[in-house]
Motif scaffolding. Structure first.
Motif, PDB file in Angstrom:
ATOM      1  N   ASP A   1      54.553  28.266  66.065  1.00 50.94           N
ATOM      2  CA  ASP A   1      54.198  28.300  64.716  1.00 50.94           C
ATOM      3  C   ASP A   1      53.021  27.422  64.209  1.00 50.94           C
ATOM      4  N   ILE A   2      52.882  26.052  64.932  1.00 49.03           N
ATOM      5  CA  ILE A   2      51.892  25.350  64.592  1.00 49.03           C
ATOM      6  C   ILE A   2      51.095  24.843  65.939  1.00 49.03           C
ATOM      7  N   GLY A   3      49.945  24.330  65.950  1.00 49.86           N
ATOM      8  CA  GLY A   3      49.339  23.788  66.992  1.00 49.86           C
ATOM      9  C   GLY A   3      48.592  22.367  66.643  1.00 49.86           C
ATOM     10  N   ILE A   4      48.585  21.673  67.429  1.00 50.33           N
ATOM     11  CA  ILE A   4      48.024  20.196  67.344  1.00 50.33           C
ATOM     12  C   ILE A   4      46.832  19.911  68.084  1.00 50.33           C
ATOM     13  N   GLY A   5      46.009  19.349  67.896  1.00 51.55           N
ATOM     14  CA  GLY A   5      44.748  19.120  68.843  1.00 51.55           C
ATOM     15  C   GLY A   5      43.409  19.118  68.159  1.00 51.55           C
ATOM     16  N   THR A   6      42.427  19.232  69.082  1.00 53.77           N
ATOM     17  CA  THR A   6      40.999  19.360  68.710  1.00 53.77           C
ATOM     18  C   THR A   6      40.506  20.771  68.994  1.00 53.77           C
ATOM     19  N   PHE A   7      39.907  21.450  68.074  1.00 55.32           N
ATOM     20  CA  PHE A   7      39.680  22.784  68.460  1.00 55.32           C
ATOM     21  C   PHE A   7      38.167  22.925  67.863  1.00 55.32           C
ATOM     22  N   ALA A   8      37.208  24.077  68.452  1.00 53.67           N
ATOM     23  CA  ALA A   8      36.026  24.340  67.568  1.00 53.67           C
ATOM     24  C   ALA A   8      36.361  24.959  66.578  1.00 53.67           C
ATOM     25  N   PRO A   9      35.410  24.480  65.618  1.00 49.04           N
ATOM     26  CA  PRO A   9      35.409  25.117  64.305  1.00 49.04           C
ATOM     27  C   PRO A   9      35.237  26.641  64.259  1.00 49.04           C
ATOM     28  N   GLY A  10      35.856  27.393  63.361  1.00 53.54           N
ATOM     29  CA  GLY A  10      35.777  28.989  63.367  1.00 53.54           C
ATOM     30  C   GLY A  10      36.392  29.720  64.224  1.00 53.54           C
ATOM     31  N   GLU A  11      37.440  29.277  64.907  1.00 49.00           N
ATOM     32  CA  GLU A  11      38.137  30.106  65.754  1.00 49.00           C
ATOM     33  C   GLU A  11      38.720  31.168  65.075  1.00 49.00           C
ATOM     34  N   ASP A  12      38.618  32.281  65.724  1.00 47.22           N
ATOM     35  CA  ASP A  12      39.229  33.736  65.296  1.00 47.22           C
ATOM     36  C   ASP A  12      40.698  33.761  64.970  1.00 47.22           C
ATOM     37  N   GLY A  13      41.038  33.924  63.655  1.00 44.28           N
ATOM     38  CA  GLY A  13      42.570  34.104  63.393  1.00 44.28           C
ATOM     39  C   GLY A  13      43.254  32.850  63.477  1.00 44.28           C
ATOM     40  N   ILE A  14      42.645  32.020  63.091  1.00 45.23           N
ATOM     41  CA  ILE A  14      43.123  30.696  63.116  1.00 45.23           C
ATOM     42  C   ILE A  14      42.852  29.867  61.510  1.00 45.23           C
ATOM     43  N   ALA A  15      43.862  29.367  61.004  1.00 46.10           N
ATOM     44  CA  ALA A  15      43.734  28.414  59.806  1.00 46.10           C
ATOM     45  C   ALA A  15      43.936  26.989  60.241  1.00 46.10           C
ATOM     46  N   SER A  16      43.206  26.125  59.893  1.00 48.44           N
ATOM     47  CA  SER A  16      43.315  24.604  60.370  1.00 48.44           C
ATOM     48  C   SER A  16      43.581  23.936  59.190  1.00 48.44           C
ATOM     49  N   THR A  17      44.279  22.608  59.221  1.00 43.52           N
ATOM     50  CA  THR A  17      44.307  21.632  58.337  1.00 43.52           C
ATOM     51  C   THR A  17      43.928  20.340  58.960  1.00 43.52           C
ATOM     52  N   HIS A  18      43.054  19.660  58.391  1.00 46.33           N
ATOM     53  CA  HIS A  18      42.555  18.432  58.885  1.00 46.33           C
ATOM     54  C   HIS A  18      43.880  17.262  58.828  1.00 46.33           C
ATOM     55  N   ILE A  19      43.961  16.561  59.894  1.00 51.35           N
ATOM     56  CA  ILE A  19      44.994  15.454  60.081  1.00 51.35           C
ATOM     57  C   ILE A  19      44.231  13.889  60.078  1.00 51.35           C
ATOM     58  N   MET A  20      43.225  13.921  61.026  1.00 50.64           N
ATOM     59  CA  MET A  20      42.683  12.501  61.010  1.00 50.64           C
ATOM     60  C   MET A  20      41.609  12.566  61.845  1.00 50.64           C
ATOM     61  N   ARG A  21      40.549  11.653  61.658  1.00 48.48           N
ATOM     62  CA  ARG A  21      39.539  11.626  62.703  1.00 48.48           C
ATOM     63  C   ARG A  21      39.887  10.521  63.768  1.00 48.48           C
ATOM     64  N   ASP A  22      39.571  10.875  64.843  1.00 45.13           N
ATOM     65  CA  ASP A  22      39.994  10.107  66.052  1.00 45.13           C
ATOM     66  C   ASP A  22      38.616   9.470  66.748  1.00 45.13           C
ATOM     67  N   HIS A  23      38.537   8.269  66.929  1.00 43.16           N
ATOM     68  CA  HIS A  23      37.150   7.868  67.807  1.00 43.16           C
ATOM     69  C   HIS A  23      37.395   7.561  69.057  1.00 43.16           C
ATOM     70  N   LEU A  24      36.482   7.716  70.008  1.00 39.13           N
ATOM     71  CA  LEU A  24      36.632   7.524  71.548  1.00 39.13           C
ATOM     72  C   LEU A  24      36.616   5.827  71.514  1.00 39.13           C
ATOM     73  N   VAL A  25      37.538   5.266  72.304  1.00 40.12           N
ATOM     74  CA  VAL A  25      37.574   3.908  72.702  1.00 40.12           C
ATOM     75  C   VAL A  25      37.370   3.554  74.131  1.00 40.12           C
ATOM     76  N   LEU A  26      37.229   2.460  74.552  1.00 38.23           N
ATOM     77  CA  LEU A  26      37.118   2.032  75.670  1.00 38.23           C
ATOM     78  C   LEU A  26      38.367   1.512  76.337  1.00 38.23           C
ATOM     79  N   LEU A  27      38.921   1.917  77.376  1.00 34.65           N
ATOM     80  CA  LEU A  27      40.235   1.077  77.880  1.00 34.65           C
ATOM     81  C   LEU A  27      39.610   0.694  79.352  1.00 34.65           C
TER      82      LEU A  27
END
Length: 321
Positions: free
Chosen positions: A147-173
């Motif tokens: 029903d739903i997917g969560i993650g990071t995807f390229a914009p404009g994917e065919d047949g897909i509607a997206s809702t922004h959740i948050m911005r995630d920065h890269l960090v160093l571990l």
């Protein structure tokens, strides 16, 4: 003969007469006038082509056709009542199933708390989980397996509607007991001095890390390459090097001896979104789950801001309560 003109109102009127044996009492039960009830019975008889009742001035008795029809009419009304009750249970979140697809790291770190909270609030609902890669998440959503997917995807994917959740920065571990111990922020150029544990080329995170090295004008030469973020974290814990990962990877490092630092000059981030199939209506259960996912992930950021921008962002801000 078509039955398109037989209505629920007519069936209810018929059964009320069958059960009361009286047109006046039947009309009172149905909440309509006696002439309206009589009209409904006449219309039903006309549609069936047979009389259903023998009427006298003193009593109303069903005909043989009326007795036979009553069995099926009662079943139709009972089945309809059960169907209506079942759908209402869906609307009231008393029953239903949610299918969610998301990357393995999010499934292992964030999802358990969300599912536990969801089922605590809605014990009649179940959750099906597909912890798969990005391409598979898109495929699951497009073809109705999620029903739903969560993650990071390229914009404009065919047949897909997206809702922004948050911005995630890269960090160093980094290894907590190593030379970077206590560091809360670090420029990308400093990575050239440490062995790098990187994800393999098919990872979208890998491409962002390469872009960071390019912008900082340092060579990208991983000491180790792995497929899974959890493997990278384990190798950092073992003291084999450092890793550049999304902030939510810190969730999986809660019990591990690793430290984290904000990477600056440049700061690189990506958008975490929730996707659904374009034009497909979510069930009430899926709506409720999607709302909870957004709420928990957004509250997981410090003060509702951008994930990972604060130097030395720790894991305590990721709790969903």
């Amino acid at each position: 003969m078509t039955l398109r003109n037989i209505s629920i109102r007519q069936l209810e009127a018929f059964m009320a007469v069958m059960e009361t044996g009286n047109f006046t009492r039947a009309a009172e039960r149905c909440g309509i006038t006696q002439p309206s009830l009589s009209q409904a019975i006449r219309e039903l008889e006309a549609e069936l082509g047979l009389p259903l009742f023998n009427r006298t001035t003193r009593r109303v008795e069903p005909t043989a056709a009326g007795v036979e029809f009553a069995e099926d009419a009662a079943k139709i009304l009972d089945d309809l009542e059960r169907s209506v009750a079942s759908v209402r249970d869906l609307a009231l979140l008393k029953r239903g199933r949610v299918r969610v697809a998301l990357p393995p790291l999010l499934a292992a770190s964030v999802l358990p708390e969300i599912v536990a909270r969801f089922q605590r609030d809605h014990p009649g609902l179940t959750v099906d989980i597909a912890d798969v890669g990005t391409d598979q998440i898109l495929d699951h959503v497009r073809h109705g397996r999620a029903d739903i997917g969560i993650g990071t995807f390229a914009p404009g994917e065919d047949g897909i509607a997206s809702t922004h959740i948050m911005r995630d920065h890269l960090v160093l571990l980094y290894p907590a007991a190593g030379p970077l111990a206590g560091i809360t922020s670090l420029p990308w150029q400093a990575l050239a001095e440490h062995p790098l544990i990187a994800l393999r080329r098919e990872s979208g995170i890998r491409r962002l890390v390469e872009a960071g090295h390019e912008e900082a004008r340092i060579p990208f030469r991983p000491a180790f390459e792995v497929h899974q973020i959890l493997s990278a974290i384990a190798m950092v814990e073992a003291g084999l090097g450092v890793a550049v990962l999304p902030t939510y990877a810190l969730l999986s490092a809660r019990a591990r001896t690793v430290g984290s630092a904000a990477l600056i000059e440049p700061e690189i981030s990506r958008e975490v979104v929730q996707i659904t199939a374009a034009g497909r209506t979510l069930t009430p259960a899926a709506h409720a789950f999607a709302d909870l996912v957004r709420t928990v992930l957004r509250r997981s950021t410090r003060g509702g801001g951008t994930v990972g921008r604060a130097a030395g962002a720790g894991t305590e801000g990721w709790r969903g309560d």
